[in-house]
Design a protein around this motif. Sequence first.
Motif, PDB file in Angstrom:
ATOM      1  N   GLU A  22       0.833  -1.206   0.000  1.00  0.00           N
ATOM      2  CA  GLU A  22       0.000   0.000   0.000  1.00  0.00           C
ATOM      3  C   GLU A  22       0.867   1.254   0.000  1.00  0.00           C
ATOM      4  OE1 GLU A  22      -3.609   2.114   2.594  1.00  0.00           O
ATOM      5  OE2 GLU A  22      -2.500   0.397   3.410  1.00  0.00           O
ATOM      6  N   GLY A  23       1.882   1.265   0.835  1.00  0.00           N
ATOM      7  CA  GLY A  23       2.775   2.416   0.876  1.00  0.00           C
ATOM      8  C   GLY A  23       3.514   2.610  -0.423  1.00  0.00           C
ATOM      9  N   ARG A  24       3.965   1.503  -1.024  1.00  0.00           N
ATOM     10  CA  ARG A  24       4.701   1.596  -2.279  1.00  0.00           C
ATOM     11  C   ARG A  24       3.814   2.121  -3.411  1.00  0.00           C
ATOM     12  NH1 ARG A  24       7.488  -3.486  -5.333  1.00  0.00           N
ATOM     13  NH2 ARG A  24       5.296  -4.037  -5.553  1.00  0.00           N
ATOM     14  N   SER A  25       2.549   1.674  -3.438  1.00  0.00           N
ATOM     15  CA  SER A  25       1.638   2.121  -4.495  1.00  0.00           C
ATOM     16  C   SER A  25       1.332   3.606  -4.377  1.00  0.00           C
ATOM     17  CB  SER A  25       0.342   1.312  -4.455  1.00  0.00           C
ATOM     18  OG  SER A  25      -0.374   1.570  -3.257  1.00  0.00           O
ATOM     19  N   LYS A  26       1.244   4.115  -3.125  1.00  0.00           N
ATOM     20  CA  LYS A  26       0.965   5.541  -2.938  1.00  0.00           C
ATOM     21  C   LYS A  26       2.125   6.404  -3.432  1.00  0.00           C
ATOM     22  CE  LYS A  26      -2.370   5.205   0.835  1.00  0.00           C
ATOM     23  NZ  LYS A  26      -2.641   5.472   2.262  1.00  0.00           N
TER      24      LYS A  26
END
Length: 650
Positions: free
Chosen positions: A596-600
């Motif tokens: 999730e953090g990487r996609s943001k």
Amino acid sequence: MSTSPSDSPPLKAANEATTYSVDSSSTDSLPDRAVFDPILLPEDSYDVDGTYWADLPFTERVRFVLNYDIFVEGKRELGEIWADAKKNPFSPLITYFKSAVLPGAGLGLEGYVLFSIGNIKPLFKAVWKECWDTHGVCDARWVNSIEYLEVAGIMVGQILVGIQGDWVGRKFGLVQDAVIMFLGLVLLTASWGTSLNGWVICYAWCLFIYGIGVGGEYPMTATMSMESRTGTGVVSTKEDRLHRGRSVTSAFLMQGWGQFWNVVVLMVVLLIANGSGHPPYSEKAVQIAFRVSFAIPAIGTAALVWHRMFLKNTNQELDTQKKKSKVTGYDLESLKLTFTHFGGRMFATAGTWFANDVFFYGNKLFQSEFIKVITPDDHSVMTGWKWNLVNVSVSMVGYYLASLLIDNKLYGRKRMQIVGFMFDFILFIIPAFAFKYFTSREHIYGFQAMYFLSSFFNQFGPNSVTFLVAAEVYPASVRASAHGFGAAVGKLGAVAAAILYSYIDTQTKFYVVPWFGLAGAIMTWIWLPDTTGLDLSEQERRWRYIRQGRGEEYCGVAVHKNHLSLWERWMGIGKQYNPDRDYKMKISEMRAEWEEGRSKVKEGHAEEGCPIVWNEHVEAYFQRTAGRPADHDVIEHTTAEITHVNEKHQ
């Protein structure tokens, strides 16, 4: 974490991975257990075989806890203190000031002021007897309302600021409390009236205003001290698991120091203003004594306002958990679910606090009667203050001992509260049925010992524990509200004691009050869970499952029988506890957070989140396995692979 014998070597190897010194190029070769065990099976809570401390047989549990607490963590802390002290002899005091005095300053100041009300009342009676004693020139209802308005203000603050703390944020509540207390102290210092009765009315309402700020200190100090050490997400912090209780109770015991210094200040100021501590007391001396006693904490509270305005990260835990639950504003859904799923806990934290406050405030109200029994021919206010100082000093020993042992897994919160309640019950019930015997001159020392011991076990027991658990056993999104509610119900116990003591004689008080201690012990035993050794991030994990309607799927240590109340176990909670399955679920959750953090970041929303990096091994693992589904079984690796890692990195 229970394991089969065949699992032991890999688990042991994985625990030893905490000492690995590897370069970034070698992290790809680390098997999964070597990557995740140091994070998910911390050595302060799991043995070398990966077994959770509460799952160990009793003798092994004792050995594990004593070994880590004393020879590992204790040695580390003492080593750090000694190293700092060699650089700066005042370093330990500075550290204590920052970690306990500053967080508990609000409670220290309110303890000073609230117990000042009871301490100066005998002085008022001695000088303005026609107002405070015989009520010839003052309305008895207004004189009696002083205590009730004070408690009413505290209850308003506990509930109101508790809600604000969960709604607007911890820092807002902390600053607001300090401002209201400062305003109340200025009003108390300057309180006046055209008549004695007018002054009493003004005095009572000033206490109500001050009480609102005091009430807010309870939920705000508890949550701030607790959340300053917590981790967020799947992974917790060692400080939270090992020292959370000490952090909160170290701040709370400042209330005892407030009581102590109030007595000292009153004694010194009266001696200076009156020229003697013995009657007769002049009106001028009394005016100086009580106004100076309020002006001093007003200065300290003004400094507290300034300090709190610059606090940072006080809302981090609350904001993190709200963000995970996609909540803005006040989390009404969590409040409803709290009553549904944690109703027994609400009953326990509020009910035991009520029972404790009957004891705690009853003890203070009863103090004048106690002094009359042991000093029947001495009517000096100073004598009462001296005995109060002794009582507070004994209590302080209880405060510090509670702080020392409240995180010990072999004793902890629940046992401490039950033992404290039971000792208070015994120490009051004995003189109840032998009152004349113990109040006779030849046996008065036994009576003194029992009274002081009741103060000791009240602090080394329910008074410290109720303050902690009323916030600890609930999720962050409603933690301040729940603490405020429990504290407000507790204050009803103080009101009950004040009303009750107005209508019964001294011996009858001993007949009635002990049963509240017994009731508190029973409520603790049945309805209160023991959160000693349980990290709050694990509790938040369980709460997220409950919010999603999947509470029965959670199988981690937050539903271990050691961390549930007897009532919750009767209700069938905890049957799903499965450490092996939970291990896999945690890795899946860690992967989900990382993805999730990487996609943001890829979407250009780095301010909303960034890739979570636990360490270089986890980062490399997730990078390497980015294409694998989150629910893939990442646990199965051969003993040969683990052995290879051991040989490579030893």
